[in-house]
Design a protein around this motif. Structure first.
Motif, PDB file in Angstrom:
ATOM      1  N   PHE B 151     -21.440 -23.308  14.538  1.00  0.00           N
ATOM      2  CA  PHE B 151     -21.766 -24.672  14.807  1.00  0.00           C
ATOM      3  C   PHE B 151     -20.112 -25.303  15.049  1.00  0.00           C
ATOM      4  CE2 PHE B 151     -25.742 -24.905  12.145  1.00  0.00           C
ATOM      5  CZ  PHE B 151     -26.674 -25.302  13.433  1.00  0.00           C
ATOM      6  N   LYS B 152     -19.130 -24.788  14.307  1.00  0.00           N
ATOM      7  CA  LYS B 152     -17.604 -25.448  14.227  1.00  0.00           C
ATOM      8  C   LYS B 152     -16.710 -24.380  13.818  1.00  0.00           C
ATOM      9  CE  LYS B 152     -15.151 -28.769  15.226  1.00  0.00           C
ATOM     10  NZ  LYS B 152     -14.854 -29.522  16.417  1.00  0.00           N
ATOM     11  N   GLN B 153     -15.594 -24.593  14.028  1.00  0.00           N
ATOM     12  CA  GLN B 153     -14.820 -23.684  13.447  1.00  0.00           C
ATOM     13  C   GLN B 153     -13.427 -24.364  13.482  1.00  0.00           C
ATOM     14  OE1 GLN B 153     -13.976 -19.573  15.239  1.00  0.00           O
ATOM     15  NE2 GLN B 153     -14.571 -20.374  17.307  1.00  0.00           N
ATOM     16  N   PHE B 154     -12.608 -23.997  12.588  1.00  0.00           N
ATOM     17  CA  PHE B 154     -11.144 -24.713  12.325  1.00  0.00           C
ATOM     18  C   PHE B 154     -10.333 -23.413  12.138  1.00  0.00           C
ATOM     19  CE2 PHE B 154     -14.165 -28.233  11.096  1.00  0.00           C
ATOM     20  CZ  PHE B 154     -13.482 -29.103  11.911  1.00  0.00           C
ATOM     21  N   LEU B 155      -8.875 -23.918  12.486  1.00  0.00           N
ATOM     22  CA  LEU B 155      -7.782 -23.077  12.208  1.00  0.00           C
ATOM     23  C   LEU B 155      -6.765 -24.014  11.533  1.00  0.00           C
ATOM     24  CD1 LEU B 155      -6.362 -20.341  11.833  1.00  0.00           C
ATOM     25  CD2 LEU B 155      -5.923 -20.356  14.323  1.00  0.00           C
ATOM     26  N   ILE B 156      -6.259 -23.935  10.540  1.00  0.00           N
ATOM     27  CA  ILE B 156      -5.077 -24.618   9.996  1.00  0.00           C
ATOM     28  C   ILE B 156      -4.075 -23.417   9.930  1.00  0.00           C
ATOM     29  CG2 ILE B 156      -4.198 -25.974   8.075  1.00  0.00           C
ATOM     30  CD1 ILE B 156      -6.940 -26.964   7.791  1.00  0.00           C
ATOM     31  N   ARG B 157      -2.618 -24.012  10.660  1.00  0.00           N
ATOM     32  CA  ARG B 157      -1.571 -22.762  10.588  1.00  0.00           C
ATOM     33  C   ARG B 157      -0.471 -23.733   9.677  1.00  0.00           C
ATOM     34  NH1 ARG B 157      -1.835 -17.839  12.566  1.00  0.00           N
ATOM     35  NH2 ARG B 157      -3.289 -17.469  14.375  1.00  0.00           N
ATOM     36  N   LYS B 158       0.080 -23.462   8.859  1.00  0.00           N
ATOM     37  CA  LYS B 158       1.429 -24.183   8.552  1.00  0.00           C
ATOM     38  C   LYS B 158       2.403 -22.988   8.194  1.00  0.00           C
ATOM     39  CE  LYS B 158       3.477 -26.661   4.454  1.00  0.00           C
ATOM     40  NZ  LYS B 158       3.176 -26.976   3.171  1.00  0.00           N
ATOM     41  N   GLY B 159       3.643 -23.227   8.665  1.00  0.00           N
ATOM     42  CA  GLY B 159       4.947 -22.566   8.457  1.00  0.00           C
ATOM     43  C   GLY B 159       4.848 -21.250   9.246  1.00  0.00           C
ATOM     44  N   HIS B 160       3.837 -21.122  10.090  1.00  0.00           N
ATOM     45  CA  HIS B 160       4.042 -19.778  11.009  1.00  0.00           C
ATOM     46  C   HIS B 160       3.140 -20.276  12.149  1.00  0.00           C
ATOM     47  CE1 HIS B 160       0.075 -19.460   9.211  1.00  0.00           C
ATOM     48  NE2 HIS B 160      -0.355 -18.633   9.943  1.00  0.00           N
ATOM     49  N   GLU B 161       3.239 -19.312  13.197  1.00  0.00           N
ATOM     50  CA  GLU B 161       2.504 -19.776  14.609  1.00  0.00           C
ATOM     51  C   GLU B 161       1.576 -18.467  14.771  1.00  0.00           C
ATOM     52  OE1 GLU B 161       5.703 -20.670  17.228  1.00  0.00           O
ATOM     53  OE2 GLU B 161       5.945 -22.494  16.667  1.00  0.00           O
ATOM     54  N   ALA B 162       2.157 -17.141  14.279  1.00  0.00           N
ATOM     55  CA  ALA B 162       1.375 -15.903  14.627  1.00  0.00           C
ATOM     56  C   ALA B 162       0.975 -15.360  13.363  1.00  0.00           C
ATOM     57  CB  ALA B 162       2.171 -15.214  15.496  1.00  0.00           C
ATOM     58  N   ASP B 163      -0.255 -14.605  13.615  1.00  0.00           N
ATOM     59  CA  ASP B 163      -0.766 -13.799  12.305  1.00  0.00           C
ATOM     60  C   ASP B 163       0.517 -12.923  11.788  1.00  0.00           C
ATOM     61  OD1 ASP B 163      -2.950 -15.217  12.394  1.00  0.00           O
ATOM     62  OD2 ASP B 163      -4.249 -13.715  13.398  1.00  0.00           O
ATOM     63  N   ALA B 164       1.295 -12.339  12.671  1.00  0.00           N
ATOM     64  CA  ALA B 164       2.290 -11.438  11.948  1.00  0.00           C
ATOM     65  C   ALA B 164       3.219 -12.118  11.123  1.00  0.00           C
ATOM     66  CB  ALA B 164       2.935 -11.042  13.228  1.00  0.00           C
TER      67      ALA B 164
END
Lengths: 280, 747
Positions: B151-164
């Motif tokens: 129905f819905k998804q979110f992604l919050i990132r703090k202090g980084h831009e990529a998963d690596a």
């Protein structure tokens, strides 16, 4: 349409019962009101609420007789029951809320004969006798033989429950009761048990042990009773635990699991014996 | 100031209290409605399939009743909310999405006849393979919603831009704490079941009922009836509890009574039976949270990585917003430079899950506070000291990069708990029945964003009106409903305080879309903080207007009441205030960064438990909550809110549950869907902490939801402390405890 009859006395009641054996016998109405939402309305109702001849508590030399129409509130408040049949008073206090205790009756619990009827293991442990009446006369049935299956009993279709006669436990008898419900009040039992343990010092002479909510009816656990005779209380507790383990097959349902019920039943029964140690 | 003016911070008795305790308050089912018919709902017995036909028993006498189906809906067959995927009634040829979904309606002169008639209507459904588990929903072998079931998804990132970069932070960790946390669905169990009545007069539909949000119902009915804003009037009746359960669901009943009333050509009311209410209405979203926490050798948090999956049920309803609040709280009130939070809410064939006090936050709070407990154990650090060391304070940033400034009560709530904690209970002991017990203590620290998420309050632009009536008294006109939480009293107190008049001169009118502006919904701990602030501002502005009028009319300097009396002879005077966000509130809905909430409530909780080793029951021996509410307008009501929310949380922790079997609520009655009684409740100790919010009325911020968030984790932490086994799944039932027996720490 539902027919309704409220007899003036027991004689009229048994005549009506014989004439309409399929009618619902109404005491306090606590089952009727629950069923109203889920089951067909009965064809007729025979209302015994406040019928004088079955509303009494008589304290005799060797026993207390409790009329079938006695409410749980009356049972719980009665000084002699509190003094001599404490487990019954404690069970009465755990049946529903105060409103239910003020309507629900001893006779209703015995007549409905639910496997989770809160007073029923107590009646087994205290070795009650049930007095019933019909147009054919009166008879007494040991409560140990009363329950014949899921919500069925030896009560004939023309009979009414008059009273339970409960022998007074002797000085060396330890009586106890415990209910484990889904919460602390107004709950249906997951497991409950009652015991009368006859002691000679720290030794078990004999015992009556009963459990509810672990079978299709309230049951005496005779394997425990056989196993504990002549043992010290500490050894009796362990023997009782082992005997419970092999003698019940409780079910999984919406309220609990078979595993839990079995384990708690073992613990409760064992505790009945260890807690008796403090009084012997 | 008039000595009778109720001071802000005094416990004015509940304005509606006497009527409620004496039975004079009239709930929907008590209202006189001469000639009103009763409605009943025909529901699906199938969890998933296609509705092929609706069969009416030919042997039944249909002349005495009215039957309605989707074909009778004048406008769009949708419950308009966020997305229009949920029908009011399933149309023939369309998909049935859950058990107990509404398929047809019956109205009859008596309730008994309506229910009897409903039994003679049989939906014919071609069954398909349903989806119940999160795994099956995500695998999407059976698409229920679009082609993803998400129905819905979110992604919050703090202090980084990529998963690596996130992986690198974990690679640097001295210690990683990892766990999966499952929380159960929960029933609101408001004391008054859902109830609604409709009547058509002169082509307009008048709907009255038990609800939290009259304008939500209004929006839904405009779409369903295909009318303009004046074509339908929604009025709240006295409402016996909501807890979120009357946030979105009442639109369903409104749709049903409106359609039946049109067809029956008379007033029709629907009052749900309790079992029906439990079976068919919304519950708290069940949720699985996977949480990884990386710390360095000094015990500082390096990174957190969280994955939240909620079961949304069969339709989207409010799930995106619930998930939003869940992910925004998932990292907890702790300093952390690197954060990744992923969240998904998925479609299943369960009845839709929906709003419930806390709204996603209790689920993720349970996860992060269990993680903090595990970190404390792993480090051998005192659990409260650990939280104190890592907690957010003014000057820190949250997971969304929000710089915290004012009204951060961290130190105050923790100090309050430290002040009363006393010695922890001795682990091994004997209970009142002679059974051995194990005792333990648990704490938690948590926060709750007050008001709507992100730019929600700006979009809502809520309004409230203060009026001087022609009788010379004052009226508060808002669409905020009192559903038992005490908002009428709180508004009275704020308005009387701001006007400087006796509380008896202020009334809060019953919300109806015909006579109150849209103040936004009664949700999100916003009524006091946001709408109360509008009432405060409006009252002050109205008082100013009166003073100006007095000066112009030779009454300058006279007491306000005298001026009001004189002015009222010239007709009503009103002042309407619209919400303006506080300065510095910026939110990016795309990147999910910025000020997620204008302000947060802060709380700490301490729980002592004992576990009976005969029965495996948990007794809550003690529960202390210290809650920073900004300012308690009415301390008695605020304490009531905290105690009620706390008990609801304790119930969720140890005994409440909604059990689904084949998509159906298997315990749909009060006997088996249990909530705590007073016998299950400890003496609740509540400590009010007041760190004022400069933009709330007298400093007040939200209180309604926060007490629900934390206690379940505190209970789990306490049980773990007692037994030495982790409990990461709710409820912590006696059956669950018994199953861990072999793993308990030795006595």
């Amino acid at each position: 349409m539902t027919s309704y009859l409220r007899p003036r006395d027991l004689e009229e009641a048994v005549v009506a019962r014989a004439a309409y054996p399929n009618w619902m016998v109404l005491a306090g109405g606590t089952d009727l009101m629950v069923n109203a939402n889920h089951k067909p309305i009965p064809g007729g109702i025979l209302d015994l609420w406040r019928l004088g001849e079955i509303g009494f508590i008589r304290v005799g030399d060797g026993a207390i007789a409790i009329g079938a129409g006695t409410t749980w509130h009356e049972v719980e408040r009665h000084p002699a029951i509190r003094d001599r049949l404490l487990p019954l008073a404690l069970a009465a206090r755990e049946i529903g809320a105060l409103q239910i205790q003020s309507r629900g009756t001893l006779g209703g619990n015995i007549g409905t004969s639910s496997p989770v009827g809160d007073s029923l293991p107590v009646l087994l442990a205290l070795d009650a006798t049930i007095e019933v009446a019909s147009v054919r006369g009166r008879r007494s049935i040991p409560y140990s033989t009363w329950c014949t299956g899921y919500r069925t009993s030896l009560l004939a279709s023309d009979e009414l429950i008059v009273a339970a006669h409960i022998p007074l436990p002797g000085a060396g008898t330890w009586t106890t009761w415990r209910k484990v419900g889904t919460r602390r009040a107004q709950s249906i039992s997951k497991v409950m048990g009652a015991a009368a343990i006859i002691l000679d010092g720290g030794t078990v002479v004999s015992a009556r042990v009963a459990l509810g909510a672990v079978a299709d009816r309230p049951i005496r656990i005779t394997a425990v009773e056989d196993a504990v005779r002549g043992l010290s209380l500490a050894r009796a507790a362990e023997a009782a635990r082992a005997a419970v383990r092999t003698s019940i097959q409780p079910i999984d349902d919406i309220r609990s699991t078979s595993v839990y019920r079995r384990e708690v039943a073992e613990n409760l029964v064992a505790r009945f014996f260890t807690s008796a140690a403090g009084v012997s | 100031m008039d000595p009778a003016v109720p001071a802000i911070g005094s416990s004015l008795p509940r304005v509606d209290g006497v009527a409620k305790v004496t039975g004079r308050a009239r709930y929907l089912d008590d209202l006189d409605a001469a000639g009103a018919w009763h409605g009943a709902t025909v529901r699906s017995k199938t969890a998933f399939g296609v509705l092929e036909a609706i069969d009416l028993d030919p042997a039944f006498d249909w002349s005495q009743v009215v039957v309605a189906t989707a074909a009778d809906i004048p406008g769009a067959n949708v419950i308009a909310l966020i997305e229009d995927d949920q029908p009011a009634l399933v149309k023939i040829g369309q998909r049935v999405m859950h058990v107990d979904e509404a398929i047809a309606l019956v109205a009859a002169p008596t309730r008994a006849l309506a229910f009897e008639a409903a039994k003679h209507i049989t939906p014919r459904v071609r069954a398909m393979t349903p989806v119940y588990s999160l795994e099956d929903a995500l695998a999407c072998k059976q698409p229920l919603y679009k082609d993803t079931n998400v129905f819905k998804q979110f992604l919050i990132r703090k202090g980084h831009e990529a998963d690596a970069e996130l992986d690198a932070a974990f690679a640097r960790a001295a210690q990683v704490i990892e766990g999966t946390y499952d929380t159960s669905p929960q029933e609101q169990m408001y004391i008054e079941p859902q109830a609604m009545m409709a009547e058509w007069r002169d082509g307009r539909c008048f709907i009255v009922g038990s609800m939290q949000c009259p304008y939500y119902v209004h929006k839904a009915m405009k779409a369903l009836l295909g009318c303009g804003p004046d074509g339908v009037v929604i009025t709240q009746s006295v409402t016996g509890g909501g807890f979120g359960g009357k946030e979105e669901y009442p639109s369903m009943l409104a749709a049903h009574v409106a359609v039946l009333a049109a067809k029956a050509k008379r007033a029709v009311k629907i009052v749900y039976d309790r079992d029906e209410d439990i079976a068919a209405t919304t519950k708290r979203h069940p949720c699985r949270t996977h949480h990884r926490l990386a710390v360095d050798a000094a015990g500082e948090i390096l990174a957190v990585d969280i994955d939240v999956v909620m079961d949304g049920g069969a339709y989207l309803t409010l799930s995106p917003v619930v998930l939003s609040r869940g992910v925004l709280h998932a990292a907890g009130p702790y300093r952390c430079p690197v954060v990744r939070v992923r969240g998904r809410v998925v479609a299943t064939n369960h009845p839709p899950h929906g709003a419930f006090r806390g709204f996603g936050a209790p689920q993720t709070t349970f996860a992060y506070e269990r993680q903090m407990q595990k970190l404390a154990i792993a480090r051998g650090e005192d659990p409260l000291a650990l939280r104190k060391r890592l907690a957010l304070r003014s000057g820190d940033t949250t997971a969304t990069g929000q710089l915290l400034g004012f009204s951060v009560g961290t130190d105050e709530v923790i100090a309050a708990i430290e002040g009363v904690a006393g010695t922890a209970p001795t682990r091994d002991g004997t209970g009142p029945t002679g059974a051995p017990v194990r005792r333990g203590r648990g704490v938690c620290f948590y926060f709750h964003g007050a008001g709507f998420t992100g730019s929600g309050e700006q979009r809502l632009a809520g309004r409230a009106t203060i009026a001087l009536t022609t009788a010379g008294t004052f009226e508060v006109r808002s669409s905020s409903t009192d559903i038992g939480q005490g908002s009428i009293t709180m508004f009275t107190q704020i308005a009387a305080g701001a006007l400087g008049v006796d509380a008896s001169l202020v009334s809060v009118i019953d919300p109806s879309t015909a006579n109150v502006p849209d103040s936004g919904p009664t949700v999100a701990s916003r009524t006091c903080m946001v709408v109360g602030s509008l009432v405060d501002q409006g009252s002050r502005a109205l008082a100013g207007q009166l003073q100006t009028w007095a000066a112009e009319n030779g009454l300058g300097g006279r007491p306000l009441l005298e001026i009001a009396k004189a002015r009222s002879a010239h007709g009503e005077l009103t002042h309407t205030v619209q919400y303006e966000p506080p300065p510095g509130i910026e939110w990016n809905d795309t990147t999910y960064t910025g000020s997620a909430y204008p302000v947060y409530g802060w709380a700490a909780c301490l729980v002592d438990v004992s576990v009976d080793l005969d029965t495996y029951e948990v007794t809550i021996d003690r529960c202390v909550q210290a809650v920073d509410v900004g300012k308690a307008i009415n301390p008695s009501i605020v304490k009531g809110q905290i105690e009620g929310g706390t008990l609801q949380a304790l119930g969720w922790a140890v005994l409440e549950n909604v059990v689904y079997k084949d998509g159906k609520v298997a315990n749909a009655n009060m006997t088996n869907c249990i909530v705590p009684t007073f016998a299950d409740a400890p003496d609740l100790e509540t400590i009010l902490v007041e760190v004022p919010y400069p933009f709330g009325p007298s400093g007040a911020k939200g209180v309604g939801e926060i007490p629900m968030d934390g206690p379940a984790a505190a209970v789990a932490n306490a049980v773990e402390n007692a037994l030495g086994v982790a409990f990461d799944r709710l409820p912590i039932s006696p059956e669950a405890i018994a199953a861990t027996k072999s793993q308990w720490s030795p006595s």
